[in-house]
Scaffold this active site. Sequence first.
Site, PDB file in Angstrom:
ATOM      1  N   ASP A  92       0.940  -1.052   0.080  1.00 48.06           N
ATOM      2  CA  ASP A  92       0.040  -0.038  -0.024  1.00 48.06           C
ATOM      3  C   ASP A  92       0.752   1.041  -0.116  1.00 48.06           C
ATOM      4  OD1 ASP A  92      -1.961   1.790   0.219  1.00 48.06           O
ATOM      5  OD2 ASP A  92      -2.864   1.117   2.225  1.00 48.06           O
ATOM      6  N   GLY A  95      -0.835   6.155   1.822  1.00 49.77           N
ATOM      7  CA  GLY A  95      -1.578   7.510   1.983  1.00 49.77           C
ATOM      8  C   GLY A  95      -2.748   7.274   3.035  1.00 49.77           C
ATOM      9  N   PHE A  96      -3.641   6.128   3.297  1.00 44.91           N
ATOM     10  CA  PHE A  96      -4.484   6.111   4.220  1.00 44.91           C
ATOM     11  C   PHE A  96      -3.994   6.321   5.630  1.00 44.91           C
ATOM     12  CE2 PHE A  96      -6.706   3.498   7.214  1.00 44.91           C
ATOM     13  CZ  PHE A  96      -7.995   4.077   7.051  1.00 44.91           C
ATOM     14  N   GLY A 215     -11.022   4.218  -0.348  1.00 44.62           N
ATOM     15  CA  GLY A 215     -12.238   5.319   0.489  1.00 44.62           C
ATOM     16  C   GLY A 215     -13.497   4.588   0.864  1.00 44.62           C
ATOM     17  N   ASP A 265      -8.539  -7.001   1.435  1.00 38.78           N
ATOM     18  CA  ASP A 265      -7.672  -7.116   2.394  1.00 38.78           C
ATOM     19  C   ASP A 265      -8.109  -6.606   3.509  1.00 38.78           C
ATOM     20  OD1 ASP A 265      -5.948  -4.605   3.352  1.00 38.78           O
ATOM     21  OD2 ASP A 265      -7.134  -4.112   1.603  1.00 38.78           O
ATOM     22  N   CYS A 305      -6.767 -25.709   9.712  1.00 36.87           N
ATOM     23  CA  CYS A 305      -5.788 -24.866  10.378  1.00 36.87           C
ATOM     24  C   CYS A 305      -5.209 -25.524  11.560  1.00 36.87           C
ATOM     25  CB  CYS A 305      -6.442 -23.465  10.860  1.00 36.87           C
ATOM     26  SG  CYS A 305      -7.221 -23.624  12.368  1.00 36.87           S
ATOM     27  N   CYS A 308      -7.338 -25.921  14.732  1.00 35.88           N
ATOM     28  CA  CYS A 308      -8.487 -26.863  14.651  1.00 35.88           C
ATOM     29  C   CYS A 308      -8.183 -28.541  14.380  1.00 35.88           C
ATOM     30  CB  CYS A 308      -9.443 -26.566  13.469  1.00 35.88           C
ATOM     31  SG  CYS A 308     -10.312 -25.003  13.621  1.00 35.88           S
TER      32      CYS A 308
END
Length: 372
Positions: A92, A95-96, A215, A265, A305, A308
Site C-alpha cells: 500500500d 496514503g490512508f 475510500g 484485504d 488450520c 483445529c
Amino acid sequence: MFDFQINAHCSHTRARVGCFRTPHGSVNTPRFMPVGTLATVKGITATQLADTGAQMVLANTYHLHLQPGEGIVADAGGLHRFMGWDRPLLTDSGGFQIFSLADLNRIDDHGVVFRNPRNGSQIELTPERAIEIQMALGADVAMAFDQCPPYPASESDVEAACKRTHAWLERCSNTHQLTNQALFGIVQGGCFPHLREQSAQIVASFDLPGIAIGGVSVGEPVEDIHRIVRQVSPLLPQDRPRYLMGIGTLREIAIAVASGIDLFDCVLPTRLGRHGTALVAGERWNLRNARFREDHTPLDQSCTCTACRHHSRAYLHHLIRNEELLGLTLLSLHNLTQLIRFTSAISQAIQDDCFSEDFAPWQPDSAAHHTW
C-alpha cells in the site's frame, strides 16, 4: 510478466474466477490477502502463513519507510527475501495511514508533510517519493499515492481529494519504471456517485495492470459500501484485477464478489485473533468465555488450520485466559484460514455456477444474520 485471465463467470451475477500472474507466482481470485503491515502478519511465520492458503500478502509503505527504512529492505534483496515470503506481495502506498494516523503539517498539490511519530522529525512524501520507496521495497504490486478523504466529508472536499488523487496518479505513473512490478491506481469519490463515476473513468484511462476501489470502510454506513461497489465495479476494465481495499467480513466479501471484485484485504481476522476471538460458523466466539473451559472439541471440525487439527476449544480457552502468545497465534491462523477458505468456496461455487444460490444468505437482501 503480469497477466490476468478470467476462467469462469457466474451466470446470475458479476462474480468471476480469475488468475493474476505475477513474478512471484499466481493469485487465484477471488482471494483474501492477509495484512502484514511491517513485513509480518503479527505473530505468524511465513511458513505458517503459507499453510493458511494465503497467496498474496499486503505490507505498508508508510510503516516500512519509518522502520526499518526501504534502504535496509533493498540491501536485504527486497521485501520478499527480507521477510522470507516467496509468494506475491502488494505494498500500500501509505496514503490512508498518513491521512488517518499521522500528525499532518501540510497537504497541498505537491504532497504531504507530516511528523514522524517515532522521533518527531518532519517527513515529506510526494507521489514520486512514494513510488521510489515502493520500487526499493520491490513488491509485485505497488499502489499509487492517493488522498483518502475522511467520512463524513463535504462534496467539495471529496471532489478536491479526487482531483489531487488523479493528478498524483499521473505523477506516480510517470515515476514508476519497474517492469517486474505492477502499479495499481485507486478510485476515490467518497459516497458521491458522480464523483465515483468520474474517478473510475479517469483511473481506468491510465491503462494500468489493476485498479483498486479506495475510500471505503472508513466509517460510512455499510449500505453505502454496497452501493459504491455495485456502482464502480462495472465501470472498471473487465480484463484487469479489481481490488476492494480494507474489506474483510464474509458478508462484505460475498457482496463485493457478486459485483465483480477480485481481491480484498483487512486486518480484521488477525486483530480479532489477537484479542481472543475466533471466527466460527458465521459468528464471533470469545474464547475467554467460561463455556469453553471444558469443551474438548475442535473450534471447527471442518477447518484445516493448526488450531483445529491439533487443539481443543478448552486448550485455546486456557491459552487466551492466561495471555499465552501461542493462543493469539493459533486464533490468528484459524481466522485467516476461515477467510481464505471462504473465498476458495466462493470460487468453486462460481465455477459450478451455483454462487447465486449457495451464497444468497450473504447478500444484503437476505434475512439471514451473520455477525462477521
